[in-house]
Design an enzyme around this catalytic site. Sequence first.
Site, mmCIF file in Angstrom:
data_model
loop_
_atom_site.group_PDB
_atom_site.id
_atom_site.type_symbol
_atom_site.label_atom_id
_atom_site.label_comp_id
_atom_site.label_asym_id
_atom_site.label_seq_id
_atom_site.Cartn_x
_atom_site.Cartn_y
_atom_site.Cartn_z
ATOM 1 N N ASP A 241 69.460 77.635 0.241
ATOM 2 C CA ASP A 241 69.543 79.081 0.922
ATOM 3 C C ASP A 241 68.400 79.269 1.827
ATOM 4 O O ASP A 241 67.372 78.435 1.719
ATOM 5 C CB ASP A 241 69.575 80.113 -0.467
ATOM 6 C CG ASP A 241 71.109 80.319 -0.758
ATOM 7 O OD1 ASP A 241 71.932 79.719 -0.374
ATOM 8 O OD2 ASP A 241 71.101 81.132 -1.932
ATOM 9 N N LYS B 261 74.937 76.916 6.644
ATOM 10 C CA LYS B 261 75.370 76.213 7.926
ATOM 11 C C LYS B 261 76.823 75.644 7.460
ATOM 12 O O LYS B 261 77.488 74.953 8.322
ATOM 13 C CB LYS B 261 74.600 75.500 8.691
ATOM 14 C CG LYS B 261 73.451 76.174 9.335
ATOM 15 C CD LYS B 261 72.710 75.190 10.096
ATOM 16 C CE LYS B 261 71.499 76.035 10.863
ATOM 17 N NZ LYS B 261 70.273 75.219 10.977
#
Length: 403
Positions: free
Chosen positions: A197, A219
Amino acid sequence: MTENAYLVGLRLGGKKVVVVGGGTVAQRRIPLLMARDADVHVITRAATPAVEVLTTTNPGITLELRDYRDGDLEGAWYAIAATDDPAVNAAIVAEADRRQIFCVRADIAREGSAVTPASFDHDGLLVGVLAGGEHRRSAAIRTAIREAFQQGLITAEAPDDVTPGSVALVGGGPGDPELITVRGRRLLARADVVVADRLAPPELLAELGPHVEVIDAAKIPYGRAMAQEAINKILIDRAREGRFVVRFKGGDPFVFARGYEEVLACAEAGIPVTVVPGVTSAISVPAMAGVPVTHRAVNHEFVVVSGHLPPDHPESLVNWNALAQLSGTLVLLMAVERIELFAEVLMSGGRPAETPILVVQHGTTAAERILRTTLRDAADRIRADGIRPPAIIVIGPVAAFAA
Ligand code: SAH
């Protein structure tokens, strides 16, 4: 003679070991002896509270509060002379020599017939260091080796907790790379794949070897609102390939981090999953800024609240009016964007406008910024100072404590 000691491991299970003395040396040795199931007899004129607790809470160990007497080593296999009286320690060593029992002498190590190595336990591996009687050197080398293990510079084989094809949810702590747990760091060092994260400490990712696949969870490509499913799928897919996957999160994995959803997803897919708790930002970020979330006679509660939804949102599960009635500490996470609304609802619900507030952005990192204000002024000050997420907002009397 410690200068050329012979390094050996003793199997002490069920064997009588006599520890004379009840100070800090005994305090450090007793738990290690007990962990090896030794039959521990402690004889001491006085015991530290820690030694007393150790001896009274463990039925397998005896404590006699009295002076050492010749004959106390009867039947012992091993002895530790750790009183604060050199003459008594010498007498214990003399009795041990007479009985041909190996004996450590804590005050003058070279006078004992045995010597304790500086040691540590890692994944069931015991590492001991002797440095010819130079204690500082052996302790320093021990610490350096232990750190090398913790950082994954040295890897030990075959721990039970790293199963190929499994997932570990690891809390990375609030940001400072030193605030991860020992287990978290160890598992991270063993990962084949790390799904990280934004808030997980980046320095720890930088330490990973080139063979480790690092995936930025922010992403992962996904359709709208499908982020969590996409992450779950990656965890499961990689584990199914037989790899050890670390899901690496900021703070604690179960504090507003959707960790339990990932546990459930893995369990449903039949993937073994373990959780390594982390130091949550909710407590540690205020702490490192000098503010305790509780203090005796100041508050008897602290509540950690997510501010990701406005107070009047139909899906909000927070009773802001009830929170406004509390006198203790409120710790708001994800609340910077809507601080106007939260301050307003707390004041209209009864929380005094002068209530102190501490705001910490990027806590425990080099980019940390701290703002002290009041409930009345919080929104204006946060905007004026340009405070942005991630930030913690602490509301209550403790927020006024000086750093
Ligand atoms: N699981 C995390 C919290 C995740 S929610 C934990 O236990 O810490 C994300 C929010 O945590 C951020 O919006 C911010 O409010 C807070 N936060 C996390 N790390 C922080 C940090 N280093 N400084 C300030 N706030 C932080």
